[in-house]
Design an enzyme around this catalytic site. Sequence first.
Site, short mmCIF file in Angstrom:
data_model
loop_
_atom_site.label_atom_id
_atom_site.label_comp_id
_atom_site.label_asym_id
_atom_site.label_seq_id
_atom_site.Cartn_x
_atom_site.Cartn_y
_atom_site.Cartn_z
CG HIS A 116 -38.83 55.77 -10.79
ND1 HIS A 116 -38.33 55.15 -9.67
CD2 HIS A 116 -38.36 57.04 -10.76
CE1 HIS A 116 -37.60 56.01 -8.98
NE2 HIS A 116 -37.59 57.16 -9.63
CE LYS A 131 -46.79 37.94 -30.32
NZ LYS A 131 -46.59 36.83 -29.38
CD GLU A 143 -38.46 38.41 -27.07
OE1 GLU A 143 -38.70 38.21 -28.28
OE2 GLU A 143 -39.04 37.81 -26.17
CB SER A 196 -46.43 33.21 -32.87
OG SER A 196 -47.27 32.18 -32.36
#
Length: 459
Positions: free
Chosen positions: A151, A278, A285, A272
């Site tokens: 979970h 970043k 992803e 970024s």
Amino acid sequence: MGRFSEPQDPLFRALNSSISFDFRLAPYDIEQSLAHARMLAHSNIIHANDLAAIEAGLAQVRDEVDSDAFELHEDDEDVHMAIERRLTEIAGDAGARLHTARSRNDQVATDVAMLVRAHSLGAVELLTGLMRILVEQAERHLDWPMPGYTHMQRAQPVYLSHHLLAYFWKFRRDLQRFNFCLTATDDLPLGAGALAGVNFDTDRMFVAQELGFGGIAENSIDAVSNRDFVLDYLSAAATCATHMSQLGGEIVVWSSDEFGFCEVADRFASGSSLMPQKKNPDAAELLRAKAPRVAGRLATVHGVLHGLPLTYNKDLQEDKEQLFDAIDTVELCLAVTSEMLQTITFDRERMAVAAADEFPAATDIADLLVKRGTPFRKAHGVVGGLVRAAVERGKALSELTEDELAELAPELDSEYYELLREGAWLESKVSEGATSVPRVREQLAQARHLVEAVEPARP
Ligand code: ARG
């Protein structure tokens, strides 16, 4: 134009034509055409000099395809017509004899089966490479503790090796699924003709042997309508993509500042445009995001085949773009996953700190009570009370005093504190397939044996 009184409407042509995508079947179409022509000569259906002209012509067509010099004509509806048209330009009547005892229906089924077989072997090879990398990374991180989750909550600590090897077994099952596609493509469709067979005494086994098929499709009606092997490949690909998606998803989460468990190599990350600090794990992803696309390809072909009457229907042309896209997606993702995993770094300290949280030892304390005779369900309640008391008092479990312990769980003694020493509840997981180092070593040995033993099912 034959039976037609007018040329095709350009709109119909745009809808009907498949050449823009099925030209990638050309190498298979040429190979099967060679095998078919040799069979025709071997069975005395065409003359030896026709065969020679076809062989020379197809060799030239192959050179043109390989060197990107093949010129498409407006009338080339699909790859089969384009290659036959070009062969006939080169070889004249001999070329026009190639399509004797053959239909585009058995031809396209054969091309696609050959392509599925080639790419199933490709997937097996890519998966073997990926599994090797997982074994190496598991060896390197054999005894690095980390929290195991259910979970998405810290549940019980495990070793990083154990967690990485979980993916090894998922990919191993994917490999088995792609291997099954070799069985699914083992019966040659060619020779079925349009659907009923052909008016010549052909030798289908001759063609099967030329092309590396194990046998021939027994039923011509089944042969031209069968696309099970497309479903099998897409199904294997969808499950495999799902596994890469799960791995990608974990790497995304683990790369966050909140977790800080791992860092992908710079060459698998991007920055970024706005925020100079970043470093985004885009590769992970995208692995996460590609899976539904592949599953969608599978669902689409199921939709195309659903309720389709036997035998060939033009609907079947719709299998190709789905299949090709799934092949390209899954092969690229497998290559990226391998490279990314090979170059990823893990933060031992961050993982260890997260794994040192004592609450995951609750199960172990309950088991200590069980070993002293308390039924498990009761022990679960007692330890639940301990955890609640500790949380309420702002203490770790090991910070509960002996007095508190005597009050809350009189069954427990100093062994309780011993058990809470860091690491004790990793090495206590001694069952088969569990996280203790000796057990992880066992599965590592098994995994290493499997990647060393893997040989493609076919040459
Ligand atoms: N381009 C067609 C396909 O991909 C080839 C088979 C065409 N056969 C036919 N009878 N029109 O399905």
